[in-house]
Design an enzyme around this catalytic site. Sequence first.
Site, PDB file in Angstrom:
ATOM      1  N   HIS A  74      40.114  42.165  45.392  1.00 26.42           N
ATOM      2  CA  HIS A  74      40.329  41.027  44.495  1.00 26.42           C
ATOM      3  C   HIS A  74      41.753  40.510  44.687  1.00 26.42           C
ATOM      4  CE1 HIS A  74      39.991  38.187  41.402  1.00 26.42           C
ATOM      5  NE2 HIS A  74      39.438  38.908  40.443  1.00 26.42           N
ATOM      6  N   HIS A  88      42.885  34.580  41.511  1.00 27.85           N
ATOM      7  CA  HIS A  88      42.899  34.296  40.070  1.00 27.85           C
ATOM      8  C   HIS A  88      44.123  34.815  39.333  1.00 27.85           C
ATOM      9  CE1 HIS A  88      38.222  34.315  40.542  1.00 27.85           C
ATOM     10  NE2 HIS A  88      38.812  33.344  41.229  1.00 27.85           N
ATOM     11  N   TYR A 106      45.731  37.763  39.737  1.00 29.51           N
ATOM     12  CA  TYR A 106      45.874  39.210  39.585  1.00 29.51           C
ATOM     13  C   TYR A 106      46.841  39.745  40.642  1.00 29.51           C
ATOM     14  CZ  TYR A 106      42.121  38.527  36.288  1.00 29.51           C
ATOM     15  OH  TYR A 106      41.386  38.081  35.221  1.00 29.51           O
TER      16      TYR A 106
END
Length: 372
Positions: free
Chosen positions: A176, A179, A181
């Site tokens: 990930h 977004h 993070y």
Amino acid sequence: MTDALARRSADTLARPFTVRGLTTRNRIAMAPMTRQFSPNGVPGQDVADYYTRRAAGGVGLIITEGTYIDHDSAGTSDRVPRFHGEDALAGWADVADSVHRAGGAIIPQLWHVGVTRDEGAPPVTDAEPVGPSGISLEGKPKGRAMTQKDLDDVIGAFADGAAAAERLGFDGIELHGAHGYLIDQFLWAGSNRRTDVYGGDIVARTRFAAEIVAACRAAVSDAFPIFLRMSQWKGGQYDAKLAHSPAELDILLRPLVEAGVDVFHASTRRYWLPEFDDSDLNFAGWVKKISGRPTVTVGSVGLDGVFSEAFQGKDSGVTPIDELLDRMERDEFDMVAVGRALIADPEWPVKTLGGRTEGITPFAAEMLKSLR
């Protein structure tokens, strides 16, 4: 849906997709969506059933919700699943096995939230939020800047998660990096103010992500693919940009490709919007064109409202996918990730491929309150 459109859907979306040792039965993926139905971070039978219903409904590749790596500051909820510890990994092994028996492939998304962690929140209440520079996405002081030991520990935790995923029988991993993070916090100039080798120009800002990818690549076999999710936008900052031009995107992608990314999952809020001026290519299209790697597109597929509206209690109606098919027929991207439409209707793939779109269940915000 007309017969012609049904044939197009089948011809375009029903093709297998292969990368390294993974072959999916079609081009439809389930997008990762945080659901918070894993008490103490352990996915149970209800989580296995939830993903298995989507595999049985025709999804080719399931990308799980974000799962926390083994680092104290990685998470901000004790109901989001972990990808470490015997209890959580045993639960994930059951999920993978169940999805495989239903005919689907599955990869876990490995996640560290970085400075977006809420101070004092579980699963490790005394863990301090960490990030590139000790500032929030809004540029205000928060947590602390990561030391070299912090960086090494997180890189090792991602690699351990990758190795565990292969050991448990998953078909690959997704990192990930989107977004706002942790990985994305290093990639973005707005949150990375470091003056060492991990900050400064675009290439330096990719170093942390590239080292994570390389460590994961070294921890798994050659047959095991690595996906990287990335986005221009951040939570609360929808106009943020990692790259303002194709030339900048080229500089950003090159170290990630060299480190071993096999597939880029290019996250947008609306898949049909062009990413840069003077071209109708979306973000996934540009990433594929520049990197030469396969890409996954995502963003309000099959729905008339963006995901952020769901958290405001707004429902979304079913919309045609003609433009999606147009873009896939031009090989703009290789797979499409479907999110809320699959929460609403686990059989979205078989209905779409079979020309039965009039029977697709529309999305209602109320559906987020349960795992169904």
